[in-house]
Design an enzyme around this catalytic site. Structure first.
Site, PDB file in Angstrom:
ATOM      1  N   ALA A  48      82.900 -75.011 -19.882  1.00 39.10           N
ATOM      2  CA  ALA A  48      82.246 -74.020 -19.023  1.00 39.10           C
ATOM      3  C   ALA A  48      82.285 -74.433 -17.561  1.00 39.10           C
ATOM      4  CB  ALA A  48      80.802 -73.805 -19.471  1.00 39.10           C
ATOM      5  N   ALA A  50      84.078 -73.689 -13.701  1.00 37.28           N
ATOM      6  CA  ALA A  50      84.081 -72.440 -12.942  1.00 37.28           C
ATOM      7  C   ALA A  50      85.059 -71.418 -13.524  1.00 37.28           C
ATOM      8  CB  ALA A  50      84.408 -72.731 -11.477  1.00 37.28           C
ATOM      9  N   TRP A  51      86.338 -71.802 -13.677  1.00 35.23           N
ATOM     10  CA  TRP A  51      87.338 -70.851 -14.151  1.00 35.23           C
ATOM     11  C   TRP A  51      87.115 -70.508 -15.620  1.00 35.23           C
ATOM     12  CZ3 TRP A  51      89.626 -66.810 -13.289  1.00 35.23           C
ATOM     13  CH2 TRP A  51      90.894 -66.435 -13.754  1.00 35.23           C
ATOM     14  N   LYS A 284     100.512 -78.804  -8.060  1.00 37.03           N
ATOM     15  CA  LYS A 284      99.990 -78.295  -6.785  1.00 37.03           C
ATOM     16  C   LYS A 284      98.625 -78.897  -6.462  1.00 37.03           C
ATOM     17  CE  LYS A 284      97.156 -75.173  -8.948  1.00 37.03           C
ATOM     18  NZ  LYS A 284      95.695 -75.000  -8.824  1.00 37.03           N
ATOM     19  N   ASN A 347      90.369 -78.872  -4.889  1.00 35.66           N
ATOM     20  CA  ASN A 347      91.084 -80.105  -4.554  1.00 35.66           C
ATOM     21  C   ASN A 347      91.213 -80.285  -3.042  1.00 35.66           C
ATOM     22  OD1 ASN A 347      92.225 -81.341  -7.248  1.00 35.66           O
ATOM     23  ND2 ASN A 347      92.402 -79.127  -7.440  1.00 35.66           N
TER      24      ASN A 347
END
Length: 471
Positions: A48, A50-51, A284, A347
């Site tokens: 659980a 954020a995304w 990334k 990040n």
């Protein structure tokens, strides 16, 4: 009046129907799954962050009027206390949103937030998630979610599992889940949102991804595990900012799942190249940390950030060519995902906080209010993988062979800052100003040499055990 091509109007109507009537695609998916009448598709989020929370909440919102067809719940570990500062901030968020305030009062849940604001009681992350608040994203209230803290209860009868765990936890949690699925006649589908990677050095150096961890740990059919990624920020997507994503995996499931997940503001495409998209999603995050450092060190200088962008994207292109047989197909999605992460990702935020002294590498990569900073472990994974002598490549300015990491000075600098902790964040600027660093175009030219591709790095055809040899 503008005339369209024949069939354009019908196509537009079909697209509108697809978005406004998601139940149509639920029926199609149910048929493919062999679901009996009265037996809903059970969707379970695992993790659980954020995304992960937003993704499950979007599904809950989309199918709230079709509970007989789709049921949604989410698992997170119980017992994580919300600190007093966060409780006070959450109280302010609640009172700033009339709709949220009214909902909590109507459900007799408001008083506990008053008491937590005063310090008279402790709230827990699973408790507030039931009311629609993610501990890692307090400023964006979600819909109330059905939260289960017992993992076996959450997943034993699931039809679709959404993996919202960090890569560092995926293997162990799904090993436990696999035990609960041993007696199942039909195995569930897993959609992984995780973007981390790990490096495995034996018997040959290669990358292992969360979907590969899931396949091994839970003993699932290969076609049942898919990856979903895309350029998006969780809070913005939940607030109906237009976003898109790409679900990758077997054709049998990715196309119907793309339709199942698609919403008016969230378009989902599909692709067969699962592992490469997944690895690039982790890559990334590495360079986003450096972007945050450069932005903070130069007071958001557009010139300095563009110089960094030129160098970091050339390294990413180079690494992509090492890993992917057809890297050109990844260029657009990779740059788009990188762009949004540099603009507003956690990040890049982490890199800025390191420069400002508000965080230090020795504090770890699980940050209060943000969750796991996946780029830190990805820096270590890509560095350890690409420093292996067995992967040597020809240096562009000489006839000597070097480990691939020698052509990635930003990656090496981030490793020294974050993992070895032998130099401060300001070293990222020293790397950019190094007069011996050659034109990023040269690195891209090296990458475009077909001999650059090293097939073993992804090990897509044969999964090797990583439990004893992983970094």
């Amino acid at each position: 009046m503008t005339m369209g091509c024949p069939g354009d109007e019908d196509a537009a109507l079909d697209a509108e129907t697809m978005v406004l009537n998601p139940q149509k695609h639920v029926v199609e998916l149910r048929q493919l799954m062999g679901k009996a009448e009265g037996d809903p598709i059970r969707v379970v989020g695992v993790g659980a962050g954020a995304w992960g929370s937003v993704f499950v909440a979007m599904l809950q919102d989309a199918y709230e009027n079709a509970a007989d067809l789709v049921q949604v719940r989410i698992w997170r570990r119980g017992g994580k206390a919300v600190d007093h500062q966060s409780a006070k901030h959450l109280f302010d968020v609640i009172n700033a949103r009339e709709d949220v305030l009214r909902r909590l009062i109507r459900n007799c849940a408001y008083l506990k937030y008053v008491e937590a604001r005063l310090g008279d009681r402790v709230l827990y992350a699973d408790e507030i998630l039931r009311d629609g608040f993610c501990i890692n994203m307090l400023d964006t209230p979600l819909c109330p979610l059905k939260v289960v803290t017992n993992l076996q209860e959450a997943v034993w009868d699931a039809d679709i599992v959404i993996n919202g765990l960090p890569s560092t936890e995926t293997g162990s949690v799904f090993a436990e889940i696999g035990q609960y699925w041993r007696e199942r006649r039909t195995m569930p589908l897993v959609i992984s949102l995780s973007k981390g990677v790990e490096a495995v050095l034996l018997p040959v150096p290669h990358v292992i991804t969360p979907t590969q961890m899931i396949l091994q740990a839970a003993n699932l059919p290969t076609e049942n595990v898919l990856y979903l990624g895309g350029p998006n920020i969780a809070a913005e997507v939940y607030n109906k900012e237009y976003g898109n994503a790409r679900i990758c995996g077997s054709e049998k499931w990715r196309k119907p799942l793309a339709q199942f997940l698609r919403q008016h503001h969230f378009v989902v495409w599909d692709n067969s190249d699962l592992v490469t998209h997944e690895v690039m999603g982790g890559l990334k995050n590495v360079y986003a940390i450096g972007a945050g450092m450069v932005a903070a060190l130069t007071n958001e200088s557009a010139t300095s950030k563009s110089v960094y962008f030129a160098h970091c994207t050339s390294e990413m292109i180079y690494i992509t060519h090492l890993l992917a047989e057809e890297p050109e197909k990844l260029a657009g999605p990779l740059l788009a995902d990188t762009y949004v992460t540099l603009l507003k990702g956690r990040n890049a935020w982490y890199g800025k906080k390191l420069v400002k002294g508000e965080l230090r590498p020795d504090m770890g990569d699980n940050i209060k209010g943000k969750g796991m900073i996946q780029g830190v472990s990805a820096v270590e994974a890509f560095y350890e993988l690409l420093r292996q002598p067995s992967l040597s490549v020809l240096h562009p300015e000489g006839h000597n062979c070097v480990a691939p990491v020698e052509l990635c000075p930003i990656l090496m600098t981030l490793y020294r800052i974050l993992i070895q902790r032998e130099c401060p964040p300001s070293a990222i600027l020293d790397a950019l100003r190094d007069e011996t660093m050659y034109d990023p175009r040269r690195r891209i030219e090296v990458a475009q040499n077909k001999a650059c591709y090293i097939p073993q790095l992804l090990q897509t055809r044969k999964l090797l055990s990583y439990s004893t040899a992983k970094v």
